[in-house]
Design an enzyme around this catalytic site. Structure first.
Site, short mmCIF file in Angstrom:
data_model
loop_
_atom_site.label_atom_id
_atom_site.label_comp_id
_atom_site.label_asym_id
_atom_site.label_seq_id
_atom_site.Cartn_x
_atom_site.Cartn_y
_atom_site.Cartn_z
N HIS A 1 -15.82 -5.71 -27.51
CA HIS A 1 -16.92 -4.78 -27.54
C HIS A 1 -17.92 -5.18 -28.76
CE1 HIS A 1 -15.21 -2.02 -24.83
NE2 HIS A 1 -14.29 -1.42 -25.69
N LEU B 1 -41.55 -2.42 -22.05
CA LEU B 1 -40.24 -2.21 -21.38
C LEU B 1 -39.62 -0.92 -21.68
CD1 LEU B 1 -37.81 -3.69 -19.81
CD2 LEU B 1 -36.74 -4.38 -22.02
N ASP C 1 -19.28 -4.36 -18.09
CA ASP C 1 -17.96 -4.38 -17.88
C ASP C 1 -17.17 -5.68 -18.32
OD1 ASP C 1 -15.74 -2.90 -17.52
OD2 ASP C 1 -15.76 -3.30 -15.30
C1 IPE Z 1 -17.95 1.71 -16.36
O1 IPE Z 1 -16.83 0.89 -16.92
C2 IPE Z 1 -18.48 2.26 -17.87
C3 IPE Z 1 -19.23 1.46 -18.67
C4 IPE Z 1 -19.42 0.20 -18.60
C5 IPE Z 1 -19.74 2.03 -19.76
P1 IPE Z 1 -15.50 1.23 -16.97
O2 IPE Z 1 -14.61 0.05 -17.19
O3 IPE Z 1 -15.30 2.50 -17.79
O4 IPE Z 1 -15.29 1.68 -15.29
P2 IPE Z 1 -14.22 1.73 -14.54
O5 IPE Z 1 -12.99 2.43 -15.15
O6 IPE Z 1 -13.50 0.39 -14.31
O7 IPE Z 1 -14.49 2.63 -13.13
C1 IPE Z 2 -16.95 -2.12 -20.57
O1 IPE Z 2 -15.97 -3.11 -20.72
C2 IPE Z 2 -17.45 -1.35 -21.87
C3 IPE Z 2 -17.14 0.00 -21.64
C4 IPE Z 2 -16.82 0.80 -20.82
C5 IPE Z 2 -17.97 1.00 -22.75
P1 IPE Z 2 -14.41 -2.44 -20.88
O2 IPE Z 2 -13.66 -1.94 -22.08
O3 IPE Z 2 -14.37 -1.61 -19.85
O4 IPE Z 2 -13.56 -3.77 -20.31
P2 IPE Z 2 -12.64 -3.75 -19.12
O5 IPE Z 2 -13.01 -3.41 -18.03
O6 IPE Z 2 -11.42 -2.99 -19.90
O7 IPE Z 2 -12.20 -5.60 -19.44
MG MG Z 3 -14.13 -1.70 -17.74
#
Ligand code: IPE
Ligand code: IPE
Ligand code: MG
Length: 255
Positions: free
Chosen positions: A29, A123, A12
């Site tokens: 990303h 793995l 995240d």
């Molecule tokens: C969780 O992250 C999902 C992934 C990392 C794929 P999100 O950014 O979507 O989660 P929330 O919205 O903060 O709970």
């Molecule tokens: C995690 O990073 C990746 C996915 C959920 C796919 P985010 O896109 O949620 O990044 P933040 O949390 O908005 O910074």
């Molecule tokens: Mg996020």
């Protein structure tokens, strides 16, 4: 020897990482996807049994279309780019989630790499894509009800009906990005997982921090409901659940 065999990661913080640099979220990303390769390599070097990476949740469909399609493209790119290394390193690659709603070419690519690595003994690398922990549990319950209408479900039944039962329970869950929640990830498999939340945004996460976290968590005592004195002793002798009535003999409960 470390008790950490299966690590699950919520990757995240990509969006905030990019925003802080006045760039579009998608850029975060793209940068984050190169970190995935480094962490996979490091997990393999550390001799972990399994690494499960949360790449797209069932809730992530609510994001803007260009962001969703970038995440799909990055999954395909990862598989194509890493295919040779995955095969050379005897890595077993799988994707868990509701794959039928993914684009046809993505599903084909996944099927191909899964079958190419099905006999691998190294793995277990799993990507959770279009994944939701509640959906996984519901799917398991519904399958069970159809195939065993005459009896009640046990824990073992439910574990067997997870997407990839052979990967087993999670020992350590790491979430980058600073949030302290599990966001519908591996709800059943994380019942006794250690949790580690780091403020580092995913694009800044390094193999060094990954190793340090594993080292740090390995020194924590995992008790699985027992008390300190029982931990480390032969579980078949000391665990109450193996012989509950004998365990409780002579014990006085002060209420
Ligand atoms: C969780 O992250 C999902 C992934 C990392 C794929 P999100 O950014 O979507 O989660 P929330 O919205 O903060 O709970
Ligand atoms: C995690 O990073 C990746 C996915 C959920 C796919 P985010 O896109 O949620 O990044 P933040 O949390 O908005 O910074
Ligand atoms: Mg996020």
């Amino acid at each position: 020897m470390s008790s950490i065999k299966h690590v699950a990661i919520i990757m995240d913080g990509n969006g905030r990482w990019a925003k802080r640099r006045f760039r579009p979220r998608i850029w975060g990303h793209v940068r984050g996807s190169s970190v995935v390769s480094e962490i996979v390599r490091s997990a393999d070097d550390l001799g972990l049994k399994a690494l499960t990476m949360y790449a797209f949740s069932t809730e992530n469909w609510s994001r803007p279309l260009d962001e969703v399609s970038t995440l799909f493209r990055l999954l395909r790119k990862f598989i194509i780019k890493e295919r040779t290394r995955i095969l050379q390193n005897n890595i077993k690659f799988r994707v868990i989630g509701e794959l039928q709603s993914l684009p046809h070419e993505t599903v084909e690519l996944i099927n191909e790499i899964e079958s190419l690595t099905s006999g691998a003994t190294g793995l277990h690398l799993t990507f959770a894509f279009n994944y939701g922990g509640r959906a996984e549990i519901l799917r398991a319950i519904n399958t069970f009800q159809v195939t065993n209408p005459e009896r009640l479900m046990t824990e073992a039944d439910l574990s067997e009906l997870m997407y990839r039962p052979e990967t087993g329970d999670v020992d350590l869950m790491i979430r980058t990005g600073g949030e302290q929640r599990i966001s519908n990830f591996l709800l059943w498999q994380m019942a006794y997982a250690e949790m580690y939340f780091t403020p580092t945004k995913w694009p800044d996460f390094t193999p060094r921090e990954f190793c340090k976290i594993i080292e740090h968590v390995s020194s924590r005592e995992r008790r699985f409901g027992s008390i300190c004195e029982q931990v480390g002793l032969n579980s078949s002798v000391e665990r109450a659940d193996t012989n509950k009535s004998a365990y409780f003999q002579g014990v006085t409960f002060n209420v």
